[in-house]
Design a protein around this motif. Structure first.
Motif, PDB file in Angstrom:
ATOM      1  N   ARG A  73      30.617  45.870  32.702  1.00  0.00           N
ATOM      2  CA  ARG A  73      32.011  45.992  33.108  1.00  0.00           C
ATOM      3  C   ARG A  73      32.114  46.288  34.593  1.00  0.00           C
ATOM      4  NH1 ARG A  73      35.866  44.038  29.670  1.00  0.00           N
ATOM      5  NH2 ARG A  73      37.901  44.916  30.154  1.00  0.00           N
ATOM      6  N   PRO A  74      32.198  45.262  35.424  1.00  0.00           N
ATOM      7  CA  PRO A  74      32.316  45.495  36.865  1.00  0.00           C
ATOM      8  C   PRO A  74      33.590  46.236  37.254  1.00  0.00           C
ATOM      9  CG  PRO A  74      31.678  43.228  36.402  1.00  0.00           C
ATOM     10  CD  PRO A  74      32.094  43.837  35.108  1.00  0.00           C
ATOM     11  N   ASN A  75      34.674  45.983  36.530  1.00  0.00           N
ATOM     12  CA  ASN A  75      35.936  46.687  36.779  1.00  0.00           C
ATOM     13  C   ASN A  75      36.696  46.807  35.468  1.00  0.00           C
ATOM     14  OD1 ASN A  75      37.628  44.208  36.488  1.00  0.00           O
ATOM     15  ND2 ASN A  75      36.569  43.616  38.373  1.00  0.00           N
ATOM     16  N   THR A  76      37.857  47.423  35.531  1.00  0.00           N
ATOM     17  CA  THR A  76      38.599  47.714  34.299  1.00  0.00           C
ATOM     18  C   THR A  76      39.182  46.471  33.635  1.00  0.00           C
ATOM     19  OG1 THR A  76      40.590  48.122  35.629  1.00  0.00           O
ATOM     20  CG2 THR A  76      39.205  50.024  35.082  1.00  0.00           C
ATOM     21  N   ASP A  77      39.261  45.362  34.358  1.00  0.00           N
ATOM     22  CA  ASP A  77      39.956  44.181  33.837  1.00  0.00           C
ATOM     23  C   ASP A  77      39.045  43.008  33.509  1.00  0.00           C
ATOM     24  OD1 ASP A  77      42.437  45.463  34.164  1.00  0.00           O
ATOM     25  OD2 ASP A  77      42.491  44.901  36.278  1.00  0.00           O
ATOM     26  N   MET A  78      37.766  43.089  33.827  1.00  0.00           N
ATOM     27  CA  MET A  78      36.883  41.938  33.643  1.00  0.00           C
ATOM     28  C   MET A  78      35.577  42.356  32.983  1.00  0.00           C
ATOM     29  SD  MET A  78      37.053  39.704  37.152  1.00  0.00           S
ATOM     30  CE  MET A  78      38.582  39.002  37.748  1.00  0.00           C
ATOM     31  N   SER A  79      35.076  41.464  32.132  1.00  0.00           N
ATOM     32  CA  SER A  79      33.702  41.610  31.664  1.00  0.00           C
ATOM     33  C   SER A  79      32.774  41.047  32.733  1.00  0.00           C
ATOM     34  CB  SER A  79      33.508  40.873  30.337  1.00  0.00           C
ATOM     35  OG  SER A  79      33.664  39.474  30.531  1.00  0.00           O
ATOM     36  N   GLY A  95      33.973  28.390  49.633  1.00  0.00           N
ATOM     37  CA  GLY A  95      32.909  28.494  50.616  1.00  0.00           C
ATOM     38  C   GLY A  95      32.532  29.924  50.957  1.00  0.00           C
ATOM     39  N   GLU A  96      33.232  30.902  50.388  1.00  0.00           N
ATOM     40  CA  GLU A  96      32.944  32.307  50.634  1.00  0.00           C
ATOM     41  C   GLU A  96      33.551  33.152  49.523  1.00  0.00           C
ATOM     42  OE1 GLU A  96      34.769  33.429  54.295  1.00  0.00           O
ATOM     43  OE2 GLU A  96      36.759  32.753  53.712  1.00  0.00           O
ATOM     44  N   CYS A  97      32.993  34.343  49.343  1.00  0.00           N
ATOM     45  CA  CYS A  97      33.502  35.259  48.332  1.00  0.00           C
ATOM     46  C   CYS A  97      33.277  36.683  48.816  1.00  0.00           C
ATOM     47  CB  CYS A  97      32.818  35.035  46.979  1.00  0.00           C
ATOM     48  SG  CYS A  97      33.385  36.153  45.667  1.00  0.00           S
ATOM     49  N   LEU A  98      34.326  37.492  48.798  1.00  0.00           N
ATOM     50  CA  LEU A  98      34.254  38.886  49.234  1.00  0.00           C
ATOM     51  C   LEU A  98      34.413  39.796  48.026  1.00  0.00           C
ATOM     52  CD1 LEU A  98      34.190  41.022  51.508  1.00  0.00           C
ATOM     53  CD2 LEU A  98      36.696  40.847  51.590  1.00  0.00           C
ATOM     54  N   ILE A  99      33.430  40.687  47.825  1.00  0.00           N
ATOM     55  CA  ILE A  99      33.457  41.668  46.743  1.00  0.00           C
ATOM     56  C   ILE A  99      33.508  43.052  47.378  1.00  0.00           C
ATOM     57  CG2 ILE A  99      32.295  42.552  44.689  1.00  0.00           C
ATOM     58  CD1 ILE A  99      30.829  39.873  44.509  1.00  0.00           C
ATOM     59  N   ILE A 100      34.553  43.809  47.053  1.00  0.00           N
ATOM     60  CA  ILE A 100      34.707  45.140  47.625  1.00  0.00           C
ATOM     61  C   ILE A 100      34.511  46.196  46.541  1.00  0.00           C
ATOM     62  CG2 ILE A 100      36.290  44.308  49.393  1.00  0.00           C
ATOM     63  CD1 ILE A 100      38.585  45.533  47.749  1.00  0.00           C
ATOM     64  N   ASP A 105      34.976  53.137  42.299  1.00  0.00           N
ATOM     65  CA  ASP A 105      33.660  52.504  42.173  1.00  0.00           C
ATOM     66  C   ASP A 105      33.684  51.270  41.279  1.00  0.00           C
ATOM     67  OD1 ASP A 105      32.502  54.346  43.852  1.00  0.00           O
ATOM     68  OD2 ASP A 105      31.866  55.675  42.242  1.00  0.00           O
ATOM     69  N   ASP A 106      34.769  50.520  41.328  1.00  0.00           N
ATOM     70  CA  ASP A 106      34.864  49.242  40.619  1.00  0.00           C
ATOM     71  C   ASP A 106      34.625  48.103  41.605  1.00  0.00           C
ATOM     72  OD1 ASP A 106      35.396  50.307  38.143  1.00  0.00           O
ATOM     73  OD2 ASP A 106      37.572  50.240  38.395  1.00  0.00           O
ATOM     74  N   PHE A 107      33.958  47.047  41.126  1.00  0.00           N
ATOM     75  CA  PHE A 107      33.756  45.860  41.949  1.00  0.00           C
ATOM     76  C   PHE A 107      34.971  44.943  41.800  1.00  0.00           C
ATOM     77  CE2 PHE A 107      29.255  47.032  41.097  1.00  0.00           C
ATOM     78  CZ  PHE A 107      28.882  47.264  42.411  1.00  0.00           C
TER      79      PHE A 107
END
Length: 379
Positions: A73-79, A95-100, A105-107
């Motif tokens: 579970r990276p965050n509360t809304d996604m598996s 062409g790019e992806c930003l993960i914060i 502490d959720d991705f």
């Protein structure tokens, strides 16, 4: 007024008929622009989403919060599966992806952002938006995971893809629709001059008539004096466009995108011929490239240089069927090249505490020749 004006003067019936709206059915074909790319990206995303993201400390696999976030579970809304599919989609398509990392502490995957680049300092990401929420604080490069897929060949191909194919696909579909189109004509007997009110009434009646004929299985309309509708039936164009040719054209576009990404086209279309070699090519030239890109970025952001050199790292393991690879595993162990624990480690399993599995095992077939040939033959 010229030729057309002379005709209108002689025949007032044509003059108002030119003002009637033609009934058209404009089909939306926006899906064609993304069909080929979506098919390939989803195939790649499903493959990578099945991987196991291991948190390693030397030879040990750690089961901690980071492991849970990456695999469950990276965050509360996604598996994790949905999360990594979206990461791959944005990485290839945009062409790019930003993960914060949020305050909890959720991705989170950024939908949009602006990047300020610096020569000797960390780049900074501002105006980061996730699901219509804009973060007010900036994110330095060291605090985010930023993935780039700078394939200019793919981007150039996509930019010109439907400049070449879009119009062809549209015309082929139009030809198919015309082949099975029901057509009719309306005969109107003119009596007196037509004003705007009569014209509006006639236009409304034609529209109602069209809706009844197009949507009703049984259509009954009143017969109006001076107004006759004649059904011409289904007609075919002189040059019939085969459905197979339309399918081949769409398949050709998908094949081109798949080859650029390194995916064997046969896998995209579900062809079973030479499946083993196609899967090997996909894993070697496509899947490993993207997993290595993600793995390197996570190792750089989660661990310091000292921690990484001491054995702490993230390792992405793709599922391996041990039964299908049993023969290869036996050859590796029986030749003495690797221990049984080495093989377990390479396949993503924990090393056994049994010291016997750290010993090199060699079969007689691989025994070194210490004696002369005659003595070996006698043995």
């Amino acid at each position: 007024m010229g030729f057309i004006g002379d005709i209108l003067k002689r025949n007032k019936e044509i003059e108002w008929m030119f003002d009637l709206d033609m009934l058209e059915d404009m089909s939306q074909r926006a899906y064609l622009k993304r069909m080929a790319l979506d098919t390939c990206i989803q195939f790649l995303g499903r493959a990578i989403a099945q991987s196991d993201f291991q948190v390693r400390d030397g030879t040990k696999n750690l089961k901690n919060t980071l492991y849970y976030k990456l695999n469950v579970r990276p965050n509360t809304d996604m598996s994790s599966t949905t999360f990594w599919e979206k990461v791959i989609y944005k990485l290839v398509y945009d062409g790019e992806c930003l993960i914060i990392l949020s305050d909890t502490d959720d991705f989170l995957i950024a939908d949009s952002f602006t990047r300020e680049e610096y020569a000797v300092y960390d780049d900074v990401f501002k105006e980061v938006i996730v699901k219509d929420y804009e973060f007010k604080r900036p994110f330095p490069m060291s605090d985010v995971m930023y993935l780039e897929y700078g394939d200019t060949k793919l981007s150039k191909f996509l930019d010109g893809l439907f400049d070449d194919y879009g119009e062809i696909l549209g015309r082929m579909i139009d030809a198919q629709l015309r082949n099975y189109q029901l057509r009719g004509i309306v005969n109107i007997e003119q009596s007196g001059a037509y004003d705007e009110k009569k014209q509006a009434k006639l236009q409304t009646y034609i529209q109602k008539l069209f809706r009844v004929f197009s949507k009703s299985s049984v259509a009954i309309v009143p017969q109006v004096s001076g107004f006759n509708y004649e059904e011409l039936g289904a007609t075919r164009a002189t040059t019939t466009q085969s459905i197979d040719e339309l399918t081949k054209l769409k398949k050709s576009v998908t094949d081109d995108v798949a080859k650029i990404l390194g995916i064997p086209p046969a896998l995209i279309h579900g062809e079973m011929a030479d499946l083993t070699n196609n899967m090997k090519a996909f894993k070697k030239f496509c899947e490993k490239f993207f997993t290595k890109k993600i793995q390197d970025e996570m190792n750089a952001k989660f661990f310091s240089e000292k921690e990484y050199l001491n054995g702490k790292c993230i390792r992405i393991i793709t599922p391996v069927d041990i039964f299908e690879n049993a023969e290869a595993i036996d050859k590796i162990i029986s030749s003495g090249s690797f221990t049984r624990n080495d093989v377990r480690d390479e396949m993503g399993h924990n090393r056994s505490d049994n010291p016997e599995l750290d010993k090199h095992v060699i079969t007689k077939n691989y025994e070194t020749v210490d004696k002369g040939g005659e003595e070996n033959e006698k043995d």
